[in-house]
Design a protein around this motif. Structure first.
Motif, PDB file in Angstrom:
ATOM      1  N   GLY A 272      -1.188   7.370   3.233  1.00  0.00           N
ATOM      2  CA  GLY A 272      -2.351   6.809   2.569  1.00  0.00           C
ATOM      3  C   GLY A 272      -1.985   5.573   1.778  1.00  0.00           C
ATOM      4  O   GLY A 272      -1.183   4.748   2.222  1.00  0.00           O
ATOM      5  N   THR A 273      -2.548   5.469   0.572  1.00  0.00           N
ATOM      6  CA  THR A 273      -2.351   4.300  -0.277  1.00  0.00           C
ATOM      7  C   THR A 273      -1.918   4.739  -1.666  1.00  0.00           C
ATOM      8  O   THR A 273      -2.498   5.671  -2.233  1.00  0.00           O
ATOM      9  CB  THR A 273      -3.656   3.487  -0.390  1.00  0.00           C
ATOM     10  OG1 THR A 273      -4.061   3.063   0.912  1.00  0.00           O
ATOM     11  CG2 THR A 273      -3.474   2.270  -1.281  1.00  0.00           C
TER      12      THR A 273
ATOM     13  N   SER B 291      -5.775   9.141   0.263  1.00  0.00           N
ATOM     14  CA  SER B 291      -5.907   9.063   1.720  1.00  0.00           C
ATOM     15  C   SER B 291      -7.359   9.346   2.076  1.00  0.00           C
ATOM     16  O   SER B 291      -7.749  10.494   2.256  1.00  0.00           O
ATOM     17  CB  SER B 291      -4.970  10.087   2.370  1.00  0.00           C
ATOM     18  OG  SER B 291      -5.222  10.197   3.749  1.00  0.00           O
ATOM     19  N   VAL B 292      -8.172   8.287   2.126  1.00  0.00           N
ATOM     20  CA  VAL B 292      -9.617   8.449   2.322  1.00  0.00           C
ATOM     21  C   VAL B 292     -10.100   7.461   3.369  1.00  0.00           C
ATOM     22  O   VAL B 292      -9.880   6.267   3.255  1.00  0.00           O
ATOM     23  CB  VAL B 292     -10.384   8.221   1.001  1.00  0.00           C
ATOM     24  CG1 VAL B 292     -11.879   8.307   1.228  1.00  0.00           C
ATOM     25  CG2 VAL B 292      -9.964   9.236  -0.048  1.00  0.00           C
ATOM     26  N   GLY B 293     -10.759   7.950   4.412  1.00  0.00           N
ATOM     27  CA  GLY B 293     -11.290   7.066   5.426  1.00  0.00           C
ATOM     28  C   GLY B 293     -11.810   7.827   6.626  1.00  0.00           C
ATOM     29  O   GLY B 293     -11.692   9.045   6.726  1.00  0.00           O
TER      30      GLY B 293
ATOM     31  N   GLU C  52      -6.567   6.430   7.695  1.00  0.00           N
ATOM     32  CA  GLU C  52      -6.410   6.858   6.302  1.00  0.00           C
ATOM     33  C   GLU C  52      -6.452   5.667   5.355  1.00  0.00           C
ATOM     34  O   GLU C  52      -5.593   5.495   4.504  1.00  0.00           O
ATOM     35  CB  GLU C  52      -5.104   7.628   6.151  1.00  0.00           C
ATOM     36  CG  GLU C  52      -5.075   8.908   6.942  1.00  0.00           C
ATOM     37  CD  GLU C  52      -3.785   9.678   6.770  1.00  0.00           C
ATOM     38  OE1 GLU C  52      -3.642  10.383   5.753  1.00  0.00           O
ATOM     39  OE2 GLU C  52      -2.915   9.549   7.641  1.00  0.00           O
ATOM     40  N   THR C  53      -7.478   4.840   5.527  1.00  0.00           N
ATOM     41  CA  THR C  53      -7.626   3.653   4.684  1.00  0.00           C
ATOM     42  C   THR C  53      -8.428   3.992   3.437  1.00  0.00           C
ATOM     43  O   THR C  53      -9.073   5.029   3.345  1.00  0.00           O
ATOM     44  CB  THR C  53      -8.321   2.529   5.458  1.00  0.00           C
ATOM     45  OG1 THR C  53      -9.569   3.024   5.958  1.00  0.00           O
ATOM     46  CG2 THR C  53      -7.456   2.060   6.618  1.00  0.00           C
TER      47      THR C  53
ATOM     48  N   ASN D 246       0.796  -1.234   0.000  1.00  0.00           N
ATOM     49  CA  ASN D 246       0.000   0.000   0.000  1.00  0.00           C
ATOM     50  C   ASN D 246       0.823   1.276   0.000  1.00  0.00           C
ATOM     51  O   ASN D 246       0.456   2.245  -0.660  1.00  0.00           O
ATOM     52  CB  ASN D 246      -0.975   0.037   1.185  1.00  0.00           C
ATOM     53  CG  ASN D 246      -2.078  -0.976   1.075  1.00  0.00           C
ATOM     54  OD1 ASN D 246      -2.488  -1.331  -0.026  1.00  0.00           O
ATOM     55  ND2 ASN D 246      -2.558  -1.454   2.203  1.00  0.00           N
ATOM     56  N   ASP D 247       1.921   1.347   0.755  1.00  0.00           N
ATOM     57  CA  ASP D 247       2.594   2.630   0.941  1.00  0.00           C
ATOM     58  C   ASP D 247       4.071   2.614   0.584  1.00  0.00           C
ATOM     59  O   ASP D 247       4.818   3.515   0.969  1.00  0.00           O
ATOM     60  CB  ASP D 247       2.432   3.098   2.391  1.00  0.00           C
ATOM     61  CG  ASP D 247       3.138   2.195   3.396  1.00  0.00           C
ATOM     62  OD1 ASP D 247       3.565   1.077   3.005  1.00  0.00           O
ATOM     63  OD2 ASP D 247       3.274   2.598   4.562  1.00  0.00           O
ATOM     64  N   SER D 248       4.540   1.616  -0.163  1.00  0.00           N
ATOM     65  CA  SER D 248       5.961   1.523  -0.509  1.00  0.00           C
ATOM     66  C   SER D 248       6.121   1.409  -2.023  1.00  0.00           C
ATOM     67  O   SER D 248       5.257   0.879  -2.722  1.00  0.00           O
ATOM     68  CB  SER D 248       6.605   0.308   0.166  1.00  0.00           C
ATOM     69  OG  SER D 248       6.530   0.418   1.569  1.00  0.00           O
TER      70      SER D 248
END
Length: 505
Positions: free
Chosen positions: A312-313, A331-333, A337-338, A280-282
């Motif tokens: 975020g993602t 970044s939605v949640g 920030e899922t 997700n974040d790398s």
């Protein structure tokens, strides 16, 4: 920011398209008159060998018109409401379908006048990749091709049967995609096939088996420098356990990169450079030799979103013409920030995230060139009034990492995908939400306003603009739902009546 700026030599200053000042009229609206190269009134020297077709677009939140003209011609935009507009121009070699130059400028139209303007057009590389279409996914997995200039639907590929995945546009305007085959004898979806759709013939011209259904997670990416459409997958071992190896495919042939990663997400390729997201974040960077088959990749470095100053993602990646790596972050949640809201309940004092960023990185990922559209600080949204009839806990406020209304055309709500790459411009599908909390005295529910819009990013000045807003009934990139509240009487309800691209009233 050296990588995103042309070296401006005298030969690279292509032309000025001139908006000539005409006599003022007495009407309430204004106009713009564009004089094209080759005219005696144009304010530059022009060689007709460079280009023969000019496309000029004038737009703002309430107006959008595109006109085409030839050498020496004139384009007029009339009956314009006073206000600010953006004018863009492209010069094309019509015979070879090559983009020769492009530019843009901001214009203020005044009542009863024709506005003066100059659009400096910079010479583009003749081999520059230029999307003709915007390839857009919806929340159900269907894919759409919209014409870039007119924003009208050109083609759609429904996914309710024989799903179509991982779209990309090639240099010649054809569309690559991966399609899962349905095996009627076994009543299952089994193999994946790579197809190339041709708009001129309205046919998919080739089908190459990529791998069977148990091959792991996929993505597809097109390299315009080699004209190769790659499919990359995360392959697992026979026990579906620890051996997560990234494998590349072209023309049905597999290449084991030797890269072991768990949680593969997206990929982007340019020449020997391979970029891939995971967990997700790398994001990882490697070089690979696709003339060999096994262990051909050379992993160089990995980075996380924290290194970029965002969170975020990662939702999409692309390599631009100059080698810059463009990374979308969503970044939605609620509370965390899922990805997405789903059926989460919004409670008093919750933190809501609906933001995103376009992160531009150097080709070796050693530095961040630019972060665009990120909401750095939260704002507090407060309910108004007091419920005097029901002795219940009242809404007070939520902390929200979402753009202020005044910032909505300069920030992202939640970028989903890069849908078109133009010389010095990206078009990004952006989907997120804004919120209004309840008004107790007025007995009004709170609302969630869903935004499904195409945003443009100018890679010369990094300005963000809104190209098109879709209603949820027309097209939605993500399902955005939220429920709950401090009482059953005052809930946050979904609404799509607010247009995020409108000029604020």
């Amino acid at each position: 920011m050296k990588k995103l700026i042309f070296s401006i030599l005298p030969a690279f200053l292509f032309a000025f398209i001139s908006c000539m000042n005409m006599s003022s009229g007495s009407g309430e609206n204004g106009s713009v008159r564009v004089v094209l190269p080759g005219s005696g009134r144009a304010t530059y020297t022009y060689s007709k060998n460079n280009a023969g077709k000019f496309i000029v677009r004038l737009y703002n939140d309430d107006f959008d018109q595109t006109e085409e003209g030839a050498v020496g011609g004139v384009i007029e935009f009339g009956d314009l409401e006073p206000g600010k507009y953006t004018a863009t121009a492209e010069a094309w070699n019509a015979g070879e379908n090559i983009l020769e130059g492009s530019g843009s400028t901001e214009i203020t139209v005044r009542a009863g006048e024709t506005t003066d303007c100059n659009i400096a057009m910079i010479l583009e590389g003749q081999n520059a990749y230029c999307s003709k279409y915007m390839l857009i996914p919806d929340s159900g997995g269907n894919m759409y091709a919209y014409d870039y200039l007119t924003c009208t639907e050109k083609k759609n590929w429904p996914c309710n049967s024989f799903p179509c995945l991982y779209f990309a546009e090639s240099n010649d305007g054809s569309i690559y995609y991966v399609k899962q085959n349905y095996n009627s004898s076994l009543d299952i979806y089994d193999n994946y096939y790579t197809w190339k759709y041709n708009f001129n013939t309205d046919k998919a011209e080739s089908a190459i088996v990529v791998q069977n259904i148990n091959a792991g997670f996929f993505d597809g990416c097109y390299d315009s420098t080699t004209d190769i459409y790659w499919v990359i997958r995360e392959a697992v071992d026979s026990n579906n356990l620890s051996s997560y190896t990234l494998c590349l495919y072209k023309d049905g042939s597999g290449y084991n990169t030797g890269i072991i990663r768990n949680g593969f997400g997206n990929c982007a390729i340019r020449g020997e450079n391979l970029y891939y997201s995971f967990g997700n974040d790398s994001i990882g960077y490697a070089t690979f030799d696709y003339t060999t088959r096994d262990g051909s990749a050379n992993p160089i470095t990995t980075k996380t979103l924290a290194d970029f100053g965002v969170s975020g993602t990662i939702t999409d990646m692309a390599v631009l013409e100059d080698g810059t790596v463009a990374v979308l972050v969503r970044s939605v949640g609620v509370g965390t920030e899922t990805e997405g809201f789903g059926n989460m309940s919004l409670k008093d004092k919750d933190t809501v995230y609906s933001r995103g960023a376009l992160v531009l990185l150097s080709s070796d990922l050693s530095k961040v060139e630019k972060v665009i559209g990120w909401t750095d600080s939260p704002r507090t949204i407060s309910a108004t009034g007091e419920d005097k009839e029901n002795p219940v806990k009242k809404w007070t406020s939520i902390t929200a990492y979402i753009p202020e209304y005044a910032e909505r055309n300069s920030h992202f709500y939640g970028p989903v995908k890069i849908v078109a790459i133009r010389p010095k411009e990206l078009v990004i599908a952006d989907c997120g939400a804004n919120f209004v909390l309840p008004d107790y005295d007025g007995k009004k529910n709170g609302k969630m306003y869903a935004h499904n819009r195409l945003m443009t990013v100018n890679l010369r000045n990094f300005a963000i603009g809104c190209k098109k807003e879709f209603s949820e009934s027309e097209l939605k990139f993500k399902d955005l739902m939220i429920s709950g509240g401090s009482t059953d009487s005052y809930t946050i309800q979904a609404s799509s009546s607010y247009n995020a691209c409108e000029t604020e009233k």
